[in-house]
Design an enzyme around this catalytic site. Structure first.
Site, PDB file in Angstrom:
ATOM      1  N   HIS A   1       0.896  -1.178  -0.097  1.00 35.69           N
ATOM      2  CA  HIS A   1      -0.070   0.075  -0.001  1.00 35.69           C
ATOM      3  C   HIS A   1       0.901   1.151  -0.112  1.00 35.69           C
ATOM      4  O   HIS A   1       0.466   2.284  -0.195  1.00 35.69           O
ATOM      5  CB  HIS A   1      -0.992   0.050   1.028  1.00 35.69           C
TER       6      HIS A   1
ATOM      7  N   ASP B   1      -2.680 -10.163  -2.669  1.00 34.00           N
ATOM      8  CA  ASP B   1      -3.511  -9.734  -1.115  1.00 34.00           C
ATOM      9  C   ASP B   1      -4.892  -9.288  -1.524  1.00 34.00           C
ATOM     10  O   ASP B   1      -5.360  -9.114  -2.691  1.00 34.00           O
ATOM     11  CB  ASP B   1      -2.764  -8.457  -0.633  1.00 34.00           C
TER      12      ASP B   1
ATOM     13  N   HIS C   1      -6.280  -6.886  -0.597  1.00 33.29           N
ATOM     14  CA  HIS C   1      -6.623  -5.567  -1.126  1.00 33.29           C
ATOM     15  C   HIS C   1      -5.815  -5.289  -2.174  1.00 33.29           C
ATOM     16  O   HIS C   1      -4.835  -5.625  -2.541  1.00 33.29           O
ATOM     17  CB  HIS C   1      -6.067  -4.576   0.240  1.00 33.29           C
TER      18      HIS C   1
HETATM   19  N1  Q9C Z   1     -11.737  -2.572   9.651  1.00 27.85           N
HETATM   20  C1  Q9C Z   1      -2.870  -5.035   4.055  1.00 27.85           C
HETATM   21  O1  Q9C Z   1      -3.363  -6.123   4.093  1.00 27.85           O
HETATM   22  N2  Q9C Z   1      -7.933  -0.968   7.250  1.00 27.85           N
HETATM   23  N3  Q9C Z   1      -3.368  -4.016   4.375  1.00 27.85           N
HETATM   24  C2  Q9C Z   1      -9.113  -1.846   6.887  1.00 27.85           C
HETATM   25  C3  Q9C Z   1     -11.099  -2.612   8.071  1.00 27.85           C
HETATM   26  C4  Q9C Z   1      -6.895  -0.976   6.188  1.00 27.85           C
HETATM   27  C5  Q9C Z   1      -4.879  -3.776   4.862  1.00 27.85           C
HETATM   28  C6  Q9C Z   1     -10.286  -1.546   8.062  1.00 27.85           C
HETATM   29  C7  Q9C Z   1      -6.639  -2.519   5.616  1.00 27.85           C
HETATM   30  C8  Q9C Z   1      -5.117  -2.578   5.035  1.00 27.85           C
HETATM   31  C9  Q9C Z   1      -1.195  -5.111   4.001  1.00 27.85           C
HETATM   32 ZN    ZN Z   2      -4.544  -7.016   2.585  1.00 25.59          ZN
END
Ligand code: Q9C
Ligand code: ZN
Length: 339
Positions: free
Chosen positions: A159, A193, A195
């Protein structure tokens, strides 16, 4: 021959405690026991894996990806944040009208895009070591000692963009490797991943030497919301060198593998890269507390296998995955499948 794993225990010192989501303070999902459980599962499988501590990565390789101010801010954090404390940016200025002083922690929001990625005393050291694992894995594969290596990167990286951190990521490990290697050969980054890997996409959006492919939860519904759509295909010389495959909530192994075979693998194959970097998140797991896909542990064997069959030199980097109990098994199942 065993599969090499790169990890440094000092990566565990970065300890985010909370994340702010929907106005609430919740326990931070990116905990040190994620990395601990992966390492323990790997240690218990010593016929298949060997664990090595990486050498420190030259700072210049991180500077090739991230702006000086952002790295200076991490040094500031190390200087001004007490051990055990976290700093959460709360002001996020838009670029055009702002000047920034990266020695002032209160201005940290200039380099940050969300409220889930705190700075701590140990963040910079852990992020450097995380990149060191990726770097050492790259050196291993380049030296032709083997075709594949795994870096247990923590904190994750995909990210983080050249001038922004967020999504629990501070240094984009995949980008650090790809930037170095792209001068020698074409590089493909495959991001699995849950995301969208928005940072990786941003960094190589105008680059035709680095192909970026990400398969993820539809950003219309899932983090990071502002990118990861099918219409984002790259710009300038990079046009046609970025591919997003957004998939709906509940996507299971069968549908996921169908998308891989139909769209993702042929696209990578036709690019004919000399190196493949896999941004490997396991938040696609059915019981993951953040992700919303339905992959089962056995699916990771198949996923590893079909990626391995591309027969490209590959560096596998740890990204997300928050179901701590099954995370180690999911990782080792994937790596065994790859072999
Ligand atoms: N309650 C990675 O998997 N927040 N980052 C989401 C959910 C951000 C994930 C909120 C998620 C980032 C590396
Ligand atoms: Zn993720």
């Amino acid at each position: 021959m065993t599969l090499p794993v790169f990890f440094d225990r000092r990566q565990l010192l970065h300890r985010p405690v909370h994340e702010w989501t929907k106005g609430e303070k919740i326990a931070h999902p990116e905990t040190l026991d994620r990395a601990e459980t992966i390492v323990e599962t790997i240690e218990a499988d010593s016929n298949f894996f060997s664990i090595y501590q990486p050498q420190e990565i030259p700072l210049s390789l991180i500077q090739n990806v991230h702006v000086p101010g952002m790295l200076m801010l991490y040094e500031t954090a190390q200087r001004v944040i007490a051990e055990g404390e976290s700093f959460y940016p709360s002001v996020f200025p838009k670029r055009s009208a702002s000047l920034v002083d990266p020695t002032d922690i209160r201005q940290a929001g200039y380099f940050c895009f969300d409220s889930g990625t705190p700075l701590t005393f140990n963040t910079w050291e852990a992020a450097r070591l995380s990149a060191s694992c990726a770097h050492e894995a790259a050196l291993y594969v380049e030296s032709a000692k083997g075709r594949v290596a795994y870096a247990l990167c923590r904190p994750p990286g995909h990210h983080a963009s050249h001038d922004l951190f967020g999504g629990y990521c501070y240094v984009n490990n995949a980008a650090v490797i790809a930037k170095r290697v792209r001068k020698k050969c074409r590089v493909a980054i495959l991001d699995i991943d849950f995301h969208h890997g928005n940072g990786t996409q941003d960094i190589f959006y105008r680059d035709d030497a680095v192909l970026v492919v990400s398969v993820h939860g539809n950003p219309k519904e899932f983090y990071p919301f502002f990118s990861g759509y099918e219409t984002e295909k790259g710009e300038g010389r990079g046009k046609g060198f970025n591919l997003n495959i957004p998939l709906p909530r509940g996507c299971d192994g069968q549908e996921y593998m169908r998308q891989m075979r139909l769209k993702v693998l042929p696209f990578i194959q036709s690019f004919d890269p000399g190196l493949l970097i896999v941004s490997a998140g396991f938040d696609t797991y059915q019981d993951d507390p953040i992700g919303a896909f339905a992959l089962e542990t056995g699916d990771y064997a198949e996923l590893g296998e079909i990626i391995g069959k591309l027969n490209i030199s590959t560096i596998i980097l740890q990204e997300g995955g928050y179901h701590v109990q099954k995370l180690g098994l999911n990782v080792t199942t994937f790596l065994r499948g790859f072999r």
